[in-house]
Scaffold this motif. Sequence first.
Motif, PDB file in Angstrom:
ATOM      1  N   ALA A  36       7.235  34.905 -17.041  1.00  0.00           N
ATOM      2  CA  ALA A  36       7.620  35.109 -18.948  1.00  0.00           C
ATOM      3  C   ALA A  36       7.369  36.619 -19.105  1.00  0.00           C
ATOM      4  CB  ALA A  36       6.909  34.403 -20.371  1.00  0.00           C
ATOM      5  N   LEU A  37       6.173  37.300 -18.606  1.00  0.00           N
ATOM      6  CA  LEU A  37       5.410  38.573 -18.928  1.00  0.00           C
ATOM      7  C   LEU A  37       6.397  39.393 -17.197  1.00  0.00           C
ATOM      8  CD1 LEU A  37       2.134  39.291 -18.691  1.00  0.00           C
ATOM      9  CD2 LEU A  37       3.341  39.621 -20.541  1.00  0.00           C
ATOM     10  N   VAL A  38       6.834  39.618 -16.479  1.00  0.00           N
ATOM     11  CA  VAL A  38       7.805  39.554 -15.487  1.00  0.00           C
ATOM     12  C   VAL A  38       9.545  39.934 -16.257  1.00  0.00           C
ATOM     13  CG1 VAL A  38       8.698  39.574 -13.055  1.00  0.00           C
ATOM     14  CG2 VAL A  38       6.312  38.947 -13.631  1.00  0.00           C
ATOM     15  N   THR A  39       9.604  39.046 -16.834  1.00  0.00           N
ATOM     16  CA  THR A  39      11.683  38.084 -17.087  1.00  0.00           C
ATOM     17  C   THR A  39      11.451  39.495 -18.323  1.00  0.00           C
ATOM     18  OG1 THR A  39      11.247  36.670 -15.926  1.00  0.00           O
ATOM     19  CG2 THR A  39      13.053  37.022 -17.765  1.00  0.00           C
ATOM     20  N   GLU A  40      11.143  39.410 -19.082  1.00  0.00           N
ATOM     21  CA  GLU A  40      10.887  39.885 -20.172  1.00  0.00           C
ATOM     22  C   GLU A  40      10.961  41.581 -19.671  1.00  0.00           C
ATOM     23  OE1 GLU A  40       7.511  39.053 -22.849  1.00  0.00           O
ATOM     24  OE2 GLU A  40       8.136  37.158 -23.285  1.00  0.00           O
ATOM     25  N   HIS A  41      10.174  42.156 -18.795  1.00  0.00           N
ATOM     26  CA  HIS A  41      10.006  43.753 -18.187  1.00  0.00           C
ATOM     27  C   HIS A  41      10.971  44.062 -17.524  1.00  0.00           C
ATOM     28  CE1 HIS A  41       8.345  47.431 -18.152  1.00  0.00           C
ATOM     29  NE2 HIS A  41       8.303  47.368 -16.395  1.00  0.00           N
ATOM     30  N   GLU A  42      11.550  43.089 -16.900  1.00  0.00           N
ATOM     31  CA  GLU A  42      12.538  43.364 -15.996  1.00  0.00           C
ATOM     32  C   GLU A  42      14.429  42.954 -16.968  1.00  0.00           C
ATOM     33  OE1 GLU A  42      14.966  41.478 -11.946  1.00  0.00           O
ATOM     34  OE2 GLU A  42      13.649  40.336 -13.459  1.00  0.00           O
ATOM     35  N   GLU A  43      13.941  42.665 -17.905  1.00  0.00           N
ATOM     36  CA  GLU A  43      15.146  42.681 -18.347  1.00  0.00           C
ATOM     37  C   GLU A  43      15.141  43.380 -19.959  1.00  0.00           C
ATOM     38  OE1 GLU A  43      15.354  38.729 -19.887  1.00  0.00           O
ATOM     39  OE2 GLU A  43      16.103  37.789 -18.003  1.00  0.00           O
ATOM     40  N   GLY A  44      14.220  44.344 -20.263  1.00  0.00           N
ATOM     41  CA  GLY A  44      14.037  45.703 -20.869  1.00  0.00           C
ATOM     42  C   GLY A  44      13.707  45.475 -22.487  1.00  0.00           C
ATOM     43  N   LEU A  45      13.448  43.351 -22.469  1.00  0.00           N
ATOM     44  CA  LEU A  45      13.395  43.055 -23.845  1.00  0.00           C
ATOM     45  C   LEU A  45      11.661  43.585 -24.060  1.00  0.00           C
ATOM     46  CD1 LEU A  45      14.414  39.520 -23.012  1.00  0.00           C
ATOM     47  CD2 LEU A  45      15.336  41.356 -23.792  1.00  0.00           C
ATOM     48  N   ALA A  46      11.265  43.700 -23.510  1.00  0.00           N
ATOM     49  CA  ALA A  46       9.612  44.535 -23.270  1.00  0.00           C
ATOM     50  C   ALA A  46       8.786  45.088 -22.461  1.00  0.00           C
ATOM     51  CB  ALA A  46       8.427  42.926 -23.573  1.00  0.00           C
ATOM     52  N   ASN A  47       8.428  46.397 -23.274  1.00  0.00           N
ATOM     53  CA  ASN A  47       7.344  47.087 -22.457  1.00  0.00           C
ATOM     54  C   ASN A  47       6.231  46.238 -21.776  1.00  0.00           C
ATOM     55  OD1 ASN A  47       6.713  48.580 -20.331  1.00  0.00           O
ATOM     56  ND2 ASN A  47       6.975  50.895 -22.591  1.00  0.00           N
ATOM     57  N   HIS A  48       5.967  46.167 -20.658  1.00  0.00           N
ATOM     58  CA  HIS A  48       4.666  45.828 -20.360  1.00  0.00           C
ATOM     59  C   HIS A  48       4.332  45.869 -18.875  1.00  0.00           C
ATOM     60  CE1 HIS A  48       5.559  42.573 -22.866  1.00  0.00           C
ATOM     61  NE2 HIS A  48       6.198  41.598 -22.348  1.00  0.00           N
ATOM     62  N   GLY A  49       4.743  47.239 -18.645  1.00  0.00           N
ATOM     63  CA  GLY A  49       4.191  48.373 -17.568  1.00  0.00           C
ATOM     64  C   GLY A  49       2.807  48.275 -17.148  1.00  0.00           C
ATOM     65  N   HIS A  50       1.824  48.349 -18.633  1.00  0.00           N
ATOM     66  CA  HIS A  50       0.786  48.817 -18.264  1.00  0.00           C
ATOM     67  C   HIS A  50       0.035  47.489 -17.885  1.00  0.00           C
ATOM     68  CE1 HIS A  50       1.526  52.810 -20.132  1.00  0.00           C
ATOM     69  NE2 HIS A  50       0.582  52.868 -19.389  1.00  0.00           N
ATOM     70  N   LEU A  51       0.382  46.255 -18.569  1.00  0.00           N
ATOM     71  CA  LEU A  51      -0.434  44.759 -18.721  1.00  0.00           C
ATOM     72  C   LEU A  51       0.621  44.609 -17.020  1.00  0.00           C
ATOM     73  CD1 LEU A  51      -1.750  42.547 -20.075  1.00  0.00           C
ATOM     74  CD2 LEU A  51       0.450  41.696 -20.349  1.00  0.00           C
ATOM     75  N   LEU A  52       1.678  45.116 -17.125  1.00  0.00           N
ATOM     76  CA  LEU A  52       1.567  44.513 -15.067  1.00  0.00           C
ATOM     77  C   LEU A  52       1.331  45.259 -14.090  1.00  0.00           C
ATOM     78  CD1 LEU A  52       5.544  43.628 -15.892  1.00  0.00           C
ATOM     79  CD2 LEU A  52       3.642  41.712 -15.381  1.00  0.00           C
ATOM     80  N   TRP A  53       0.667  46.649 -14.478  1.00  0.00           N
ATOM     81  CA  TRP A  53       0.286  47.148 -13.902  1.00  0.00           C
ATOM     82  C   TRP A  53      -1.120  46.690 -13.408  1.00  0.00           C
ATOM     83  CZ3 TRP A  53       2.645  51.067 -10.313  1.00  0.00           C
ATOM     84  CH2 TRP A  53       0.989  52.182  -9.782  1.00  0.00           C
ATOM     85  N   GLY A  54      -1.490  46.713 -14.453  1.00  0.00           N
ATOM     86  CA  GLY A  54      -3.509  45.671 -13.921  1.00  0.00           C
ATOM     87  C   GLY A  54      -3.193  44.291 -13.516  1.00  0.00           C
ATOM     88  N   LEU A  55      -2.113  44.107 -13.810  1.00  0.00           N
ATOM     89  CA  LEU A  55      -2.550  42.911 -13.189  1.00  0.00           C
ATOM     90  C   LEU A  55      -1.917  42.181 -11.308  1.00  0.00           C
ATOM     91  CD1 LEU A  55       0.066  40.402 -15.896  1.00  0.00           C
ATOM     92  CD2 LEU A  55      -2.441  40.572 -14.995  1.00  0.00           C
ATOM     93  N   LEU A  56      -1.260  43.760 -11.556  1.00  0.00           N
ATOM     94  CA  LEU A  56      -0.554  44.240  -9.680  1.00  0.00           C
ATOM     95  C   LEU A  56      -2.601  44.399  -9.077  1.00  0.00           C
ATOM     96  CD1 LEU A  56       2.307  46.126  -9.448  1.00  0.00           C
ATOM     97  CD2 LEU A  56       1.355  44.667  -7.610  1.00  0.00           C
ATOM     98  N   SER A  57      -3.071  45.351 -10.128  1.00  0.00           N
ATOM     99  CA  SER A  57      -4.427  45.465  -9.679  1.00  0.00           C
ATOM    100  C   SER A  57      -5.344  44.293  -9.040  1.00  0.00           C
ATOM    101  CB  SER A  57      -5.127  46.329 -10.165  1.00  0.00           C
ATOM    102  OG  SER A  57      -4.218  47.886 -10.549  1.00  0.00           O
ATOM    103  N   LEU A  58      -5.480  43.254  -9.760  1.00  0.00           N
ATOM    104  CA  LEU A  58      -5.758  42.692 -10.500  1.00  0.00           C
ATOM    105  C   LEU A  58      -5.190  41.500  -8.885  1.00  0.00           C
ATOM    106  CD1 LEU A  58      -8.159  39.658 -11.306  1.00  0.00           C
ATOM    107  CD2 LEU A  58      -5.852  39.492 -12.323  1.00  0.00           C
TER     108      LEU A  58
END
Length: 94
Positions: A36-58
């Motif tokens: 859901a986070l990836v889809t919302e970010h990809e479609e521009g529905l939300a900006n989860h950039g910082h969270l996704l960057w952290g998840l990428l690190s994890l």
Amino acid sequence: PADQWLRGHLLAPLKERLLGAAFRRHELLEESAVEALVTEHEEGLANHGHLLWGLLSLAAWAESVSSPRALAATLAPPRAAPMDAPATPAFNFA
């Protein structure tokens, strides 16, 4: 700029890392929530950039661990010393 990168040239690696089998096997996160986070970010529905960057690190860290058991061991809290064990000083000032 992470939010733009994760919608652009880093979107494919993001999906591969966070939604791929290698990361899912560790069972660290609820798969549907990550999707859901990836889809919302990809479609521009939300900006989860910082969270996704952290998840990428994890995900990168989790992939560096050889097995789910090893990962669990690194996440486990340290065991306390038995009550009757002699205390060891953190520093030796002698």
